[in-house]
Design an enzyme around this catalytic site. Sequence first.
Site, PDB file in Angstrom:
ATOM      1  N   PHE A 152      -2.036  -1.245  -4.239  1.00 17.87           N
ATOM      2  CA  PHE A 152      -2.775  -0.304  -4.194  1.00 17.87           C
ATOM      3  C   PHE A 152      -2.485   1.226  -3.510  1.00 17.87           C
ATOM      4  O   PHE A 152      -1.784   1.194  -2.544  1.00 17.87           O
ATOM      5  CB  PHE A 152      -3.377  -0.794  -2.652  1.00 17.87           C
ATOM      6  CG  PHE A 152      -3.517  -2.460  -1.925  1.00 17.87           C
ATOM      7  CD1 PHE A 152      -4.691  -2.912  -3.412  1.00 17.87           C
ATOM      8  CD2 PHE A 152      -3.608  -3.284  -1.429  1.00 17.87           C
ATOM      9  CE1 PHE A 152      -4.576  -4.516  -3.383  1.00 17.87           C
ATOM     10  CE2 PHE A 152      -3.750  -4.735  -1.426  1.00 17.87           C
ATOM     11  CZ  PHE A 152      -4.428  -5.257  -2.361  1.00 17.87           C
ATOM     12  N   SER A 195       4.419   0.063  -1.649  1.00 24.91           N
ATOM     13  CA  SER A 195       4.819  -1.143  -3.056  1.00 24.91           C
ATOM     14  C   SER A 195       5.799  -0.408  -3.710  1.00 24.91           C
ATOM     15  O   SER A 195       5.918  -1.447  -4.486  1.00 24.91           O
ATOM     16  CB  SER A 195       3.078  -0.427  -3.702  1.00 24.91           C
ATOM     17  OG  SER A 195       2.832   0.852  -4.048  1.00 24.91           O
ATOM     18  N   HIS A 208       0.783  -0.971  -0.571  1.00 30.41           N
ATOM     19  CA  HIS A 208      -0.054   0.003   0.383  1.00 30.41           C
ATOM     20  C   HIS A 208       0.506   1.463  -0.103  1.00 30.41           C
ATOM     21  O   HIS A 208       2.042   1.842   0.807  1.00 30.41           O
ATOM     22  CB  HIS A 208      -0.968   0.030   0.895  1.00 30.41           C
ATOM     23  CG  HIS A 208      -1.645   0.863   1.672  1.00 30.41           C
ATOM     24  ND1 HIS A 208      -1.924   2.134   2.043  1.00 30.41           N
ATOM     25  CD2 HIS A 208      -2.716   1.908   0.471  1.00 30.41           C
ATOM     26  CE1 HIS A 208      -2.677   3.271   2.716  1.00 30.41           C
ATOM     27  NE2 HIS A 208      -3.264   2.853   1.661  1.00 30.41           N
ATOM     28  N   SER A 209       0.556   2.349  -0.373  1.00 31.51           N
ATOM     29  CA  SER A 209       1.543   3.699  -1.103  1.00 31.51           C
ATOM     30  C   SER A 209       2.482   3.334  -0.973  1.00 31.51           C
ATOM     31  O   SER A 209       2.965   3.002  -1.987  1.00 31.51           O
ATOM     32  CB  SER A 209       1.316   4.172   0.489  1.00 31.51           C
ATOM     33  OG  SER A 209       1.115   5.787   0.273  1.00 31.51           O
ATOM     34  N   LEU A 210       3.476   3.847   0.090  1.00 31.28           N
ATOM     35  CA  LEU A 210       4.872   4.239  -0.471  1.00 31.28           C
ATOM     36  C   LEU A 210       5.261   1.937  -0.358  1.00 31.28           C
ATOM     37  O   LEU A 210       6.071   2.255  -1.066  1.00 31.28           O
ATOM     38  CB  LEU A 210       5.763   4.302   1.059  1.00 31.28           C
ATOM     39  CG  LEU A 210       7.397   4.402   0.756  1.00 31.28           C
ATOM     40  CD1 LEU A 210       7.611   5.320  -0.042  1.00 31.28           C
ATOM     41  CD2 LEU A 210       7.621   5.480   1.872  1.00 31.28           C
TER      42      LEU A 210
END
Length: 715
Positions: free
Chosen positions: A509, A354, A350-352
């Site tokens: 995500f 990923s 999720h976010s960073l």
Amino acid sequence: MSSVESHEEQLSQSDPSPSPNSCSSFELIDMDAGSLYEPVSPHWFYCKIIDSKETWIPFNSQDSQQLEEAYGSGKDCDRRVVPTDGGRYDVHLGERMRYAVYWDELASEVRRCTWFYKGDKDNKYVPYSESFSQVLEETYMLAVTLDEWKKKLESPNREVIILHNPKLMVHYQPVAGSDEWGSTPTEQGRPRTVKRGVENISVDIHCGEPLQIDHLVFVVHGIGPACDLRFRSIVQCVNDFRSVSLNLLQTHFKKAQENQQIGRVEFLPVNWHSPLHSTGVDVDLQRITLPSINRLRHFTNDTILDVFFYNSPTYCQTIVDTVASEMNRLYVLFLQRNPNFKGSVSIAGHSLGSLILFDILTNQKDSLGDVDSKKDLPSIFMDQGDTPTLEEDLKKLQLSEFFSIFEKEKVDKEALALCTDKDLQEMGIPLGPRKKILNYLRTRKNSVGINRPTPKSPAGANMSNIPKESEFCSSTNGTGNDEHLDVGIGQVPVKYPRLIYKPEIFFAFGSPIGMFLTVRGLKRIDPNYKFPTCKGFFNIYHPFDPVAYRIEPMVVPGVEFEPMLIPHHKGRKRMHLELREGLTRMSMDLKNNLLGSLRMAWKSFTRAPYPALQASETAEETEAEPESSSEKPSDVSTEENLVAVKQEAPPIHVGMLNGGQRIDYVLQEKPIESFNEYLFALQSHLCYWESEDTVLLVLKEIYQTQGIFLDQPLQ
């Protein structure tokens, strides 16, 4: 005493009956005085601290039964360790404590519960201690057997419990100073309802999780310790994600479950924030942080600075080491606890998180370790700074006599790439050789690199030795028509660790991968590029997510196309989206009809006045009008025709990063979100943990690799 009894009768009448919502909820059992005594059925609970308050949560029926069987197994039951919650927690019966297996968490108290009383501020029931419950059960047994009620007991905490009859049992808490005023405890405070057996209280008890695990997914969080608007940890958010997946398996993979083809997917959280901030960096930051707006600055230090930490070589190494080592540790521990596991592993970020996974996957090596196994991957030109490589390049340019000058000035290949014409002139390089060297450097930046053999490097060198600057070979496909830069451009020069398994799919995500690659200087991803060890890649995002960026336009920048719309988990588009599309089509039809009427009116004004010409022209118009009406709107309704072409055209090929499938997948916004995009921007970045549409896409793609599909395809 009569007033107390009347108050108790009112309480019993106002006591709400339980509302069974789960498979193991029970109805209130009416009990008649003088009925035969039946032993109470115990159920196991554990205590969780929620909002600084103790909350007793029941184990699912499957785990409670296992705990009860272990409890009654014999003298050695105190040494027993019972795995619960799908194997994610262990219960030590002797200690009556519950411990997390895969992550750090405070231990929870466990209790074998038979008697309950209603809490202070809510309608949740609190279990008595096991020892006092046994006393209550013995008193109840005598009352039923002898048909003698009005039994009064006092707990070690001076709490008074009165058993009036099987239907009315109350609990009084002691009031401070009651003895000083000479009053009895029963005359103080509000009576609370007492219940015997878990079947008589309103509580949801789930059936449990399937024992068979088909697939394992590691989930890596983004910036900060909190992962949603309720400031919950990654463990709590992944618990929600797992719960949603279990519900969707029952509703959308019902046939496969009935045929015992599938069990469940296990999701395990990976935490890297705590190890990073335990390095002492928080103390260093606190010394330089301004005292004003303290809460905002603390929030910044705890969350947003994680992005800057990842761009720092020192802390980036800590982050990637933590993520990779934690995933490897969890994988080994999982296999030890599940020796019969035969499924594959996927990863999600999720976010960073990923971006961290993207960089780790990019720098993995194929387990075969030979050059032929990597012939389909774009080679990354690694400046190792070794003298022989520079000497070989100078030999190719027939400039070997100048090698001693570079050696004297301690200029290696990486330093040479930074030299300008003036720098070479100051080193005493003549004009002709200077031009050759500069031309070679420019050519190297834009040369064809996919089929070029990897430069020689010392043993143990890996793809992590990538310079900061944009000195990377572009690569083309086999035909040599297009030029593309390598995906590794601009990565922080750290040593990327190796995973001990090959992930099946990588789910991102709300991912900023596309933005980071662009900022690093990457303009295009080679369509032939794919992760060395991972087959699939899905970029999933909410349309209002301010952190998310697309990937597909970097693979095929010359084609404009929409991302794949994720179907609603109930099998259709959201109503407001269908209404919006219907209104758009209606407006286009009205626009086309209006323009057609204006053209007809304009032609009637510009016709020739002669009757013969007018008649012939009218006949020509009658024949030509169908052609004009079919061609002209195509110029006006360009967007509508493009949509039609997209639907009729073959699927768009976006390279091999996801095995030839689409990469970008967009969620459908909710009706309330469409009213104000900015208001729900932050929420949209944190919506993935409880999104049924997101979870269903993950399950669908995972089970498709096993040849198992949804009961009914979603549209």
